[in-house]
Scaffold this active site. Sequence first.
Site, PDB file in Angstrom:
ATOM      1  N   CYS A  80      34.988  34.184  28.604  1.00  0.00           N
ATOM      2  CA  CYS A  80      34.772  34.195  30.050  1.00  0.00           C
ATOM      3  C   CYS A  80      36.156  34.336  30.693  1.00  0.00           C
ATOM      4  O   CYS A  80      36.986  33.431  30.576  1.00  0.00           O
ATOM      5  CB  CYS A  80      34.101  32.898  30.485  1.00  0.00           C
ATOM      6  SG  CYS A  80      33.931  32.804  32.264  1.00  0.00           S
ATOM      7  N   GLY A  81      36.393  35.474  31.309  1.00  0.00           N
ATOM      8  CA  GLY A  81      37.724  35.748  31.858  1.00  0.00           C
ATOM      9  C   GLY A  81      38.058  34.891  33.064  1.00  0.00           C
ATOM     10  O   GLY A  81      39.142  34.296  33.146  1.00  0.00           O
ATOM     11  N   CYS A 232      32.806  38.939  37.445  1.00  0.00           N
ATOM     12  CA  CYS A 232      32.819  38.655  36.011  1.00  0.00           C
ATOM     13  C   CYS A 232      34.173  39.147  35.483  1.00  0.00           C
ATOM     14  O   CYS A 232      34.453  40.354  35.505  1.00  0.00           O
ATOM     15  CB  CYS A 232      31.667  39.385  35.336  1.00  0.00           C
ATOM     16  SG  CYS A 232      31.709  39.245  33.541  1.00  0.00           S
TER      17      CYS A 232
HETATM   18  N1  LIG Z   1      27.712  35.761  30.927  1.00  0.00           N
HETATM   19  C1  LIG Z   1      28.779  36.080  30.031  1.00  0.00           C
HETATM   20  C2  LIG Z   1      29.821  35.006  29.938  1.00  0.00           C
HETATM   21  C3  LIG Z   1      30.568  34.730  31.211  1.00  0.00           C
HETATM   22  C4  LIG Z   1      31.511  35.856  31.625  1.00  0.00           C
HETATM   23  C5  LIG Z   1      32.342  35.434  32.806  1.00  0.00           C
HETATM   24  N2  LIG Z   1      31.699  35.224  34.018  1.00  0.00           N
HETATM   25  C6  LIG Z   1      33.664  36.152  32.947  1.00  0.00           C
HETATM   26  O1  LIG Z   1      34.340  35.897  33.964  1.00  0.00           O
HETATM   27  O2  LIG Z   1      34.097  36.857  32.041  1.00  0.00           O
HETATM   28  C7  LIG Z   1      28.215  36.357  28.623  1.00  0.00           C
HETATM   29  O3  LIG Z   1      27.145  35.835  28.277  1.00  0.00           O
HETATM   30  O4  LIG Z   1      28.862  37.107  27.880  1.00  0.00           O
END
Ligand SMILES: N[C@@H](CCC[C@H](N)C(=O)O)C(=O)O
Length: 328
Positions: A80-81, A232
């Site tokens: 999670c970045g 994300c």
């Molecule tokens: N939902 C994603 C994990 C979270 C990613 C995040 N919000 C980000 O900032 O990278 C998954 O299940 O891969």
Amino acid sequence: MVQLQKVHGSQNQFFLLDQTQLKAPLTKEELVNLAQQITKRDTGLLNGADGLLVVSKSHHPQVLGKMQVINADGSFASMCGNGLRTVGRYLAQKYHKETFKVETMQSDLRVSCKPDWAQDVKAVSVEISPVSFQANDLPFTNLGATQLINQNVPEFAPNLKFSAVAVPNPHLISLVPNNILQSNLLEKLGTRLNQKNPYFPDGVNVSFAQVLNAHHLFVRTFERGVGFTNACGTGMSAASLVYALTYPQEHLFGQLLTISNPGGFVQTKVHRTAHSYWIELIGNATITHYIDVTESELHEKQLGFSNFKITSTTENEAYQKFMATHHK
Ligand SMILES: N[C@@H](CCC[C@H](N)C(=O)O)C(=O)O
């Protein structure tokens, strides 16, 4: 007492729990239960969140701590970045260090504190890697290819090109014009590929990116295990890589890109190594609330939240003000 934080990176919101504070750390089952209940937008705490970030001790040399990511639906994610920036800030303050590594599910990633973007707007840079385009690493199946890089996939949409990249969590990226970004296609595709489907058996984060100018993208993401998020971090990093590969004539490797999103913006830099790629993701790491709770309450099956003592910070106001003046 145990102190949780509510944090965000580009308004991608999380609760952060440092398990090292607990006499008896929460079990995997208890963590999933906490993530599912606390993040609920209607009945959770502070209007919920997109996930739970769990910090624990790392046994790797030269690493300050370990981050686990649990999506709102209780599923675990390999990365999670936006979350890593907030965990990075937390560990930097806890151990008084500016540059270090954090253990994540697949690798130990570099984190470094950046000069504040404004008063009370802390900024952190994180490494996004390892990167893979191999079908097995996402995984995807039934698309007649072992890699998907800027290719037509009529099964997903008739006139769009798609790339599938693991960073290492799985992303499906399409560079789209504004009318597609404004349509309901992202929601429909994201929903479809995160239910039982023949292509992405473990689901996939789906992002549409619009090129605003040579060094500026807008990215919107439908996240696996969450749904639409304000931003994300891994999705914006994956979109930056796909953009750099799609437009080699722009010489985008090593260049600073701005990536706007519904929650604000981040900066990225895509790097090419002898055998692969990695991405630098720079953005805010904001603490909006401190939450004090007894350890025994965190172990309860049905969490009531009424005894959770909440203290708000003023960092979100500072963030909003900064975005209003610096983000056109
Ligand atoms: N939902 C994603 C994990 C979270 C990613 C995040 N919000 C980000 O900032 O990278 C998954 O299940 O891969």
